[in-house]
Structure formats: structure tokens, C-alpha cells
Enzyme design. Structure first.
Site, PDB file in Angstrom:
ATOM      1  N   GLY A  12      20.899 -25.225  27.642  1.00 53.46           N
ATOM      2  CA  GLY A  12      20.550 -26.626  27.975  1.00 53.46           C
ATOM      3  C   GLY A  12      19.402 -26.856  28.631  1.00 53.46           C
ATOM      4  N   GLY A  15      16.863 -30.295  28.476  1.00 54.27           N
ATOM      5  CA  GLY A  15      17.292 -31.891  28.978  1.00 54.27           C
ATOM      6  C   GLY A  15      16.897 -32.036  30.482  1.00 54.27           C
ATOM      7  N   TYR A 146      35.445 -34.688  30.536  1.00 53.43           N
ATOM      8  CA  TYR A 146      34.456 -33.747  31.137  1.00 53.43           C
ATOM      9  C   TYR A 146      34.886 -33.201  32.553  1.00 53.43           C
ATOM     10  CZ  TYR A 146      29.750 -33.608  33.223  1.00 53.43           C
ATOM     11  OH  TYR A 146      28.596 -33.287  34.134  1.00 53.43           O
ATOM     12  N   LYS A 150      35.182 -29.143  33.277  1.00 55.48           N
ATOM     13  CA  LYS A 150      34.071 -28.427  34.087  1.00 55.48           C
ATOM     14  C   LYS A 150      34.874 -27.961  35.344  1.00 55.48           C
ATOM     15  CE  LYS A 150      29.900 -29.823  32.844  1.00 55.48           C
ATOM     16  NZ  LYS A 150      28.848 -28.944  32.782  1.00 55.48           N
ATOM     17  N   THR A 174      25.377 -34.222  42.601  1.00 53.02           N
ATOM     18  CA  THR A 174      25.675 -35.392  42.341  1.00 53.02           C
ATOM     19  C   THR A 174      25.079 -36.141  41.114  1.00 53.02           C
ATOM     20  OG1 THR A 174      24.161 -35.900  44.238  1.00 53.02           O
ATOM     21  CG2 THR A 174      26.718 -35.837  44.907  1.00 53.02           C
ATOM     22  N   ASN A 175      24.697 -37.486  41.208  1.00 55.35           N
ATOM     23  CA  ASN A 175      24.221 -37.857  40.185  1.00 55.35           C
ATOM     24  C   ASN A 175      22.678 -37.574  40.076  1.00 55.35           C
ATOM     25  OD1 ASN A 175      26.439 -39.605  40.745  1.00 55.35           O
ATOM     26  ND2 ASN A 175      25.779 -40.853  38.733  1.00 55.35           N
ATOM     27  N   TRP A 211      25.380 -53.826  34.545  1.00 57.18           N
ATOM     28  CA  TRP A 211      26.694 -53.639  34.156  1.00 57.18           C
ATOM     29  C   TRP A 211      27.707 -53.638  35.164  1.00 57.18           C
ATOM     30  CZ3 TRP A 211      26.091 -50.143  28.953  1.00 57.18           C
ATOM     31  CH2 TRP A 211      25.659 -51.294  28.066  1.00 57.18           C
ATOM     32  N   ARG A 218      26.806 -44.565  45.036  1.00 53.99           N
ATOM     33  CA  ARG A 218      26.357 -43.094  44.695  1.00 53.99           C
ATOM     34  C   ARG A 218      25.180 -42.580  45.550  1.00 53.99           C
ATOM     35  NH1 ARG A 218      30.122 -44.600  42.186  1.00 53.99           N
ATOM     36  NH2 ARG A 218      30.639 -44.650  40.078  1.00 53.99           N
ATOM     37  N   ASP A 279      33.387 -50.952  36.519  1.00 55.50           N
ATOM     38  CA  ASP A 279      32.442 -50.485  37.626  1.00 55.50           C
ATOM     39  C   ASP A 279      32.678 -48.844  37.806  1.00 55.50           C
ATOM     40  OD1 ASP A 279      32.906 -53.041  40.135  1.00 55.50           O
ATOM     41  OD2 ASP A 279      31.295 -52.488  38.969  1.00 55.50           O
TER      42      ASP A 279
HETATM   43  P1  NAP Z   1      20.995 -33.533  29.046  1.00 58.22           P
HETATM   44  O1  NAP Z   1      19.565 -33.996  29.584  1.00 58.22           O
HETATM   45  O2  NAP Z   1      21.856 -34.352  28.465  1.00 58.22           O
HETATM   46  O3  NAP Z   1      20.738 -32.080  28.284  1.00 58.22           O
HETATM   47  C1  NAP Z   1      21.757 -31.322  27.903  1.00 58.22           C
HETATM   48  C2  NAP Z   1      21.500 -30.006  27.485  1.00 58.22           C
HETATM   49  O4  NAP Z   1      22.257 -29.321  26.881  1.00 58.22           O
HETATM   50  C3  NAP Z   1      20.161 -30.242  26.137  1.00 58.22           C
HETATM   51  O5  NAP Z   1      19.418 -29.248  26.385  1.00 58.22           O
HETATM   52  C4  NAP Z   1      20.884 -30.012  24.883  1.00 58.22           C
HETATM   53  O6  NAP Z   1      20.179 -29.712  23.952  1.00 58.22           O
HETATM   54  C5  NAP Z   1      22.074 -28.961  25.551  1.00 58.22           C
HETATM   55  N1  NAP Z   1      23.027 -29.261  24.597  1.00 58.22           N
HETATM   56  C6  NAP Z   1      24.142 -30.121  24.458  1.00 58.22           C
HETATM   57  N2  NAP Z   1      24.835 -29.655  23.490  1.00 58.22           N
HETATM   58  C7  NAP Z   1      24.460 -28.547  23.175  1.00 58.22           C
HETATM   59  C8  NAP Z   1      25.408 -27.662  22.180  1.00 58.22           C
HETATM   60  N3  NAP Z   1      26.452 -27.868  21.540  1.00 58.22           N
HETATM   61  N4  NAP Z   1      25.017 -26.459  22.079  1.00 58.22           N
HETATM   62  C9  NAP Z   1      23.633 -26.122  22.711  1.00 58.22           C
HETATM   63  N5  NAP Z   1      23.179 -26.757  23.570  1.00 58.22           N
HETATM   64  C10 NAP Z   1      23.580 -28.043  23.575  1.00 58.22           C
HETATM   65  O7  NAP Z   1      21.874 -33.119  30.428  1.00 58.22           O
HETATM   66  P2  NAP Z   1      21.420 -32.722  31.766  1.00 58.22           P
HETATM   67  O8  NAP Z   1      21.676 -34.168  32.689  1.00 58.22           O
HETATM   68  O9  NAP Z   1      20.275 -32.088  31.810  1.00 58.22           O
HETATM   69  O10 NAP Z   1      22.696 -32.013  32.304  1.00 58.22           O
HETATM   70  C11 NAP Z   1      22.514 -30.375  32.598  1.00 58.22           C
HETATM   71  C12 NAP Z   1      23.873 -30.092  33.170  1.00 58.22           C
HETATM   72  O11 NAP Z   1      23.886 -30.890  34.505  1.00 58.22           O
HETATM   73  C13 NAP Z   1      25.166 -30.340  32.434  1.00 58.22           C
HETATM   74  O12 NAP Z   1      26.139 -28.944  32.592  1.00 58.22           O
HETATM   75  C14 NAP Z   1      25.807 -31.710  33.001  1.00 58.22           C
HETATM   76  O13 NAP Z   1      26.973 -31.564  32.981  1.00 58.22           O
HETATM   77  C15 NAP Z   1      25.268 -31.229  34.608  1.00 58.22           C
HETATM   78  N6  NAP Z   1      25.192 -32.409  35.361  1.00 58.22           N
HETATM   79  C16 NAP Z   1      24.419 -33.379  35.141  1.00 58.22           C
HETATM   80  C17 NAP Z   1      24.205 -34.696  36.138  1.00 58.22           C
HETATM   81  C18 NAP Z   1      23.390 -35.801  35.691  1.00 58.22           C
HETATM   82  O14 NAP Z   1      23.488 -36.661  36.742  1.00 58.22           O
HETATM   83  N7  NAP Z   1      22.553 -35.811  34.697  1.00 58.22           N
HETATM   84  C19 NAP Z   1      25.080 -34.626  37.349  1.00 58.22           C
HETATM   85  C20 NAP Z   1      25.816 -33.734  37.436  1.00 58.22           C
HETATM   86  C21 NAP Z   1      25.861 -32.432  36.774  1.00 58.22           C
HETATM   87  P3  NAP Z   1      19.466 -30.642  23.106  1.00 58.22           P
HETATM   88  O15 NAP Z   1      18.141 -31.070  23.729  1.00 58.22           O
HETATM   89  O16 NAP Z   1      18.964 -29.712  21.751  1.00 58.22           O
HETATM   90  O17 NAP Z   1      20.394 -31.689  22.432  1.00 58.22           O
HETATM   91  O1  GFB Z   2      25.645 -42.953  36.094  1.00 59.21           O
HETATM   92  P1  GFB Z   2      26.676 -43.574  35.615  1.00 59.21           P
HETATM   93  O2  GFB Z   2      26.832 -44.098  34.162  1.00 59.21           O
HETATM   94  O3  GFB Z   2      28.157 -42.734  35.937  1.00 59.21           O
HETATM   95  O4  GFB Z   2      26.781 -44.847  36.580  1.00 59.21           O
HETATM   96  P2  GFB Z   2      29.076 -42.390  37.073  1.00 59.21           P
HETATM   97  C1  GFB Z   2      27.815 -45.720  36.538  1.00 59.21           C
HETATM   98  C2  GFB Z   2      27.954 -46.652  37.444  1.00 59.21           C
HETATM   99  O5  GFB Z   2      26.618 -47.618  37.471  1.00 59.21           O
HETATM  100  C3  GFB Z   2      28.867 -47.821  37.464  1.00 59.21           C
HETATM  101  C4  GFB Z   2      26.941 -48.897  36.993  1.00 59.21           C
HETATM  102  O6  GFB Z   2      29.293 -48.368  38.719  1.00 59.21           O
HETATM  103  C5  GFB Z   2      28.204 -49.120  36.568  1.00 59.21           C
HETATM  104  O7  GFB Z   2      29.079 -49.952  36.727  1.00 59.21           O
HETATM  105  N1  GFB Z   2      26.159 -49.451  35.943  1.00 59.21           N
HETATM  106  C6  GFB Z   2      25.419 -50.684  36.167  1.00 59.21           C
HETATM  107  C7  GFB Z   2      25.761 -48.843  34.931  1.00 59.21           C
HETATM  108  N2  GFB Z   2      24.474 -50.734  34.930  1.00 59.21           N
HETATM  109  C8  GFB Z   2      24.646 -49.892  34.307  1.00 59.21           C
HETATM  110  C9  GFB Z   2      23.883 -49.141  33.064  1.00 59.21           C
HETATM  111  O8  GFB Z   2      23.324 -50.092  32.481  1.00 59.21           O
HETATM  112  N3  GFB Z   2      24.542 -47.986  32.622  1.00 59.21           N
HETATM  113  C10 GFB Z   2      25.396 -47.279  33.104  1.00 59.21           C
HETATM  114  N4  GFB Z   2      25.747 -46.213  32.568  1.00 59.21           N
HETATM  115  N5  GFB Z   2      25.977 -47.560  34.263  1.00 59.21           N
HETATM  116  C11 GFB Z   2      29.127 -40.417  35.612  1.00 59.21           C
HETATM  117  C12 GFB Z   2      30.209 -39.315  35.058  1.00 59.21           C
HETATM  118  O9  GFB Z   2      29.841 -41.148  36.576  1.00 59.21           O
HETATM  119  O10 GFB Z   2      28.397 -39.376  36.863  1.00 59.21           O
HETATM  120  C13 GFB Z   2      29.369 -38.168  34.542  1.00 59.21           C
HETATM  121  O11 GFB Z   2      30.933 -40.101  34.300  1.00 59.21           O
HETATM  122  C14 GFB Z   2      28.575 -37.587  35.419  1.00 59.21           C
HETATM  123  O12 GFB Z   2      30.371 -37.340  34.189  1.00 59.21           O
HETATM  124  C15 GFB Z   2      27.653 -38.435  36.224  1.00 59.21           C
HETATM  125  O13 GFB Z   2      29.381 -36.862  36.230  1.00 59.21           O
HETATM  126  C16 GFB Z   2      26.959 -37.801  37.241  1.00 59.21           C
HETATM  127  O14 GFB Z   2      28.270 -42.101  38.378  1.00 59.21           O
HETATM  128  O15 GFB Z   2      30.150 -43.405  37.342  1.00 59.21           O
END
Ligand code: NAP
Ligand code: GFB
Length: 323
Positions: A12, A15, A146, A150, A174-175, A211, A218, A279
Site C-alpha cells: 500500500g 496511497g 472493515y 482490521k 485516528t483519521n 454532508w 473527530r 452523520d
Molecule cells: P489509500 O490512500 O486508499 O491507499 C491504499 C493503498 O493500498 C494503495 O497503495 C493501494 O494501491 C493499496 N491497495 C488497495 N487494494 C490493494 C490490493 N488488492 N492489492 C494490493 N494493494 C492494494 O489508503 P490510506 O489512507 O493510505 O490507508 C493506508 C492504511 O492506513 C490502510 O490500512 C488503512 O486502513 C489505514 N488507515 C487509514 C486511515 C485514513 O484516515 N486514511 C485511518 C486509519 C487507518 P493502488 O494505489 O495501486 O490502488
Molecule cells: O472521514 P469520514 O468519511 O469517516 O467522515 P468516519 C465522516 C464524517 O464527516 C461524518 C461528515 O460525520 C459525515 O457526516 N462529512 C461531512 C463528510 N461532509 C462529508 C463529505 O463530503 N464526505 C465524507 N466522507 N464525510 C471512517 C471509517 O469513519 O474513518 C473508516 O469509516 C476509517 O473506516 C476512517 O476508519 C478513518 O470518520 O466517520
């Protein structure tokens, strides 16, 4: 960290978090002498394990012969994608995780650091949430697929330790937000989706559609801070039990305040709230006390600064950004 230089494979690696780790490794001296770092994307190996893909994964491990793995690869998305595809998130992530952990074990990988998320904790709980609460009840309904996939990583890590003495562990951010995020309107996380929406609303002179009610709370952590902490975990953290990577509880804020920061960063006025949209989880306040016991002086990027940097990156890279 004594002994032979590491060969680190980052699944990954293309990403949001992967690109941040690559930046720290290549631009902030995160690569020590003799180390090899490989950043994988899905094109090089599709990790959703089926016989065909297992061969792809084994081939990649054969090619790079990693001693250490940072396992980020996952099906990832914002609230509204989770609500549409919970089963898909469950099945894909269960397969990816089992595939990577088992191949790591078979290849004698010394350490794997996987990535969980604070949304996996029980929805009905006491606050602040800490690492001991992972399995204390069902996660929020919006992302049960998910979250259960996890949670299983924590169970798998315990299994590899109990049966094989493997020191595989995990972090719980966290986010996360930052450059290279997924800025798609529908599938992106809240900050990246709203940065894109604000950018378009400004260009077209239309109101910004937020939305939900904007009241859910958060804790947001900048991707480069997560990356710096990942390198510390890889090199220094020696527990099997996971560790939360987060800013303090006092940094938690309502979505509507984060929207204001994005509007300021993009010099925009005029958002409206579409309360017909969900929400999701109202709060998931996480404690970073364990992290602070290890790293009392770690400095997090202030949210307004991180949002400004990410908006600038998005505007300057609109053509290549995921939208
Ligand atoms: P991301 O930007 O969506 O990147 C996902 C990565 O996984 C990309 O490199 C993608 O490759 C790769 N991937 C997806 N499906 C795959 C598959 N089938 N085989 C091989 N590679 C695959 O995600 P991110 O936000 O960086 O998340 C990275 C990690 O942090 C994840 O485990 C996620 O659950 C965790 N996390 C994220 C957040 C957040 O807020 N973003 C919060 C907490 C934990 P391609 O680019 O080639 O598609
Ligand atoms: O980051 P988010 O999509 O996921 O945030 P979670 C959602 C919150 O943002 C909700 C508000 O309260 C939505 O109502 N929101 C407002 C919006 N406008 C928007 C918009 O345009 N797009 C989105 N996406 N939200 C995720 C988990 O939860 O947190 C994932 O579902 C991951 O698995 C990620 O863990 C870190 O914070 O609710």
C-alpha cells in the site's frame, strides 16, 4: 536498532500513508545506511488472495526478500463508501491481511507493522478509548465490515506470536489526512472530499455541500506525522499489542470547525449542511497516553497548518490527484 540493514517492504506504498512514509524515508533521512525500501502498489501485486494472487504476493516477497514489512494495503474509503460496501470491505481486507501475514511468516520476515484504525473500537464505550478496548463490543454499524477485518489483524498477530514467536504488531491511527489522499466526492474521507468540494464550489461560485449536521467530532492526524511515528514503531516499538497513533483528546473537534479551516485555506465563504446525509459515528475519542509514555516530546502538526499544506498540494496537483 543494531544488526544487518533492513530490507523494508511497504504494502500500500502508493496511497496517502504510503506516500508520506516514502517522503520521510527519502526526504527526511528516514533511510539508514544500507537499508532498502520498496513501496508497493496494487499493479505490482494484487494482494486480495486467491491462488493466482498468492503467487503474485509470493513472487513479490521472492523479488524483494524483505526482512521487515509495513503493511498498509487495504480497501479504504470514507463513511459513505463503507455504508454501501461493508461486505466488500470485510472480504477484501480479510484476504489481503491473511495473505500478507502468512507470506511474511513463510518468508521469515522478522517484523510486520500493520495498520488498524480508531473506527474499529466499540461504538458504545467509555471515553477516552484506549488500546485495551478493541474487542469490547461491536463497532459502529457504518463500517462493521472493515472494522472486524482490521480487528482480526490483532488476533492474527497474537496467533503468530503464540505459535511461532513472530513479533508482528500494529498501529491504530485516528483519521489521517494529507497530500496524495483520495479526494473523490463520494468515496473520500471527510477532509479530502470537502477540500475537493470547496475547490469546485469556489471555481463555480456555488455553495459548499457539507454532508450531515457537522456536529460529529473527530481527531485528525497529518499523514507525515503518522509516517514519522511508523518509522519509530518499526525501529523501536517491541510490543505485540497495538498502539494508538493520535493527537491528544483536546485536539478533537466537530466536523464544522474543520470545514471552517478548509474554507479559510481555500479562501471560500458559503457552506450549507445537508442533514439528509448520515452523520455516521458521533465520536470516537481516542487516548494517546500509551504513545506519550514512549514519546513524551513528539510534536504533531497543528490541524490548520496541515489542512493548509494539503489544500495547497491539492490545488497544485489537481491533475494527478485522485478525484
Ligand atoms: P489509500 O490512500 O486508499 O491507499 C491504499 C493503498 O493500498 C494503495 O497503495 C493501494 O494501491 C493499496 N491497495 C488497495 N487494494 C490493494 C490490493 N488488492 N492489492 C494490493 N494493494 C492494494 O489508503 P490510506 O489512507 O493510505 O490507508 C493506508 C492504511 O492506513 C490502510 O490500512 C488503512 O486502513 C489505514 N488507515 C487509514 C486511515 C485514513 O484516515 N486514511 C485511518 C486509519 C487507518 P493502488 O494505489 O495501486 O490502488
Ligand atoms: O472521514 P469520514 O468519511 O469517516 O467522515 P468516519 C465522516 C464524517 O464527516 C461524518 C461528515 O460525520 C459525515 O457526516 N462529512 C461531512 C463528510 N461532509 C462529508 C463529505 O463530503 N464526505 C465524507 N466522507 N464525510 C471512517 C471509517 O469513519 O474513518 C473508516 O469509516 C476509517 O473506516 C476512517 O476508519 C478513518 O470518520 O466517520
Amino acid at each position: 536498532m543494531k544488526g544487518k540493514p533492513m530490507r523494508v517492504l511497504v504494502t500500500g506504498g502508493s496511497g496517502l500513508v504510503g506516500k508520506a512514509i516514502e517522503h520521510v524515508v527519502k526526504q527526511e533521512g528516514g533511510c539508514l545506511e544500507g537499508e532498502q525500501w520498496t513501496f508497493l502498489c496494487s499493479k505490482e501485486a494484487n494482494l486480495v488472495c486467491s491462488a493466482r494472487d498468492l503467487q503474485q504476493t509470493r513472487a513479490v516477497f521472492e523479488k524483494y526478500r524483505p526482512t521487515h514489512v509495513i503493511h498498509l494495503a487495504a480497501k479504504v474509503g470514507g463513511l459513505y463508501l463503507h455504508m454501501k460496501e461493508n461486505l466488500h470491505f470485510l472480504r477484501d481486507n480479510l484476504r489481503i491481511n491473511d495473505n500478507v501475514l502468512q507470506t511474511s511468516h513463510e518468508r521469515g520476515v522478522t517484523k510486520v507493522v500493520s495498520c488498524l484504525s480508531s473506527c474499529i473500537f466499540p461504538d458504545k464505550t467509555t471515553y477516552p478509548i484506549d488500546e485495551s478496548m478493541i474487542h469490547n463490543g461491536p463497532p459502529h454499524d457504518s463500517n462493521f465490515g472493515y472494522s472486524h477485518a482490521k480487528r482480526m489483524i490483532d488476533i492474527q498477530n497474537r496467533g503468530y506470536f503464540a505459535q511461532h514467536g513472530r513479533r508482528y504488531t500494529a498501529v491504530i491511527p485516528t483519521n489521517v489526512y494529507g497530500p496524495h489522499d483520495n479526494f473523490n466526492f463520494e468515496n473520500g474521507h471527510v477532509l479530502s472530499a470537502l477540500m475537493h468540494k470547496t475547490y469546485v464550489a469556489k471555481k463555480e461560485g456555488t455553495p459548499l455541500q457539507v454532508w450531515g449536521s457537522g456536529t460529529p467530532r473527530r481527531q485528525f492526524i497529518y499523514s507525515l506525522d503518522v509516517a514519522r511515528l511508523f518509522l519509530w514503531v518499526l525501529r523501536e516499538y517491541d510490543e505485540i499489542d497495538p498502539i494508538i497513533l493520535s493527537v491528544g483528546e483536546e485536539e478533537e473537534l466537530p466536523i464544522k470547525d474543520a470545514v471552517e479551516m478548509i474554507a479559510d485555506a481555500l479562501d471560500f465563504k458559503g457552506q450549507i449542511f445537508d442533514t439528509s446525509k448520515s452523520d455516521g459515528q458521533m465520536k470516537k475519542t481516542a487516548s494517546n497516553a500509551k504513545l506519550r509514555r514512549y514519546l513524551p516530546d513528539f510534536t504533531f502538526t497543528p490541524l490548520s497548518e496541515g489542512i493548509k499544506k494539503t489544500c495547497d498540494w491539492f490545488v497544485n496537483n489537481y491533475d494527478i490527484a485522485r478525484t
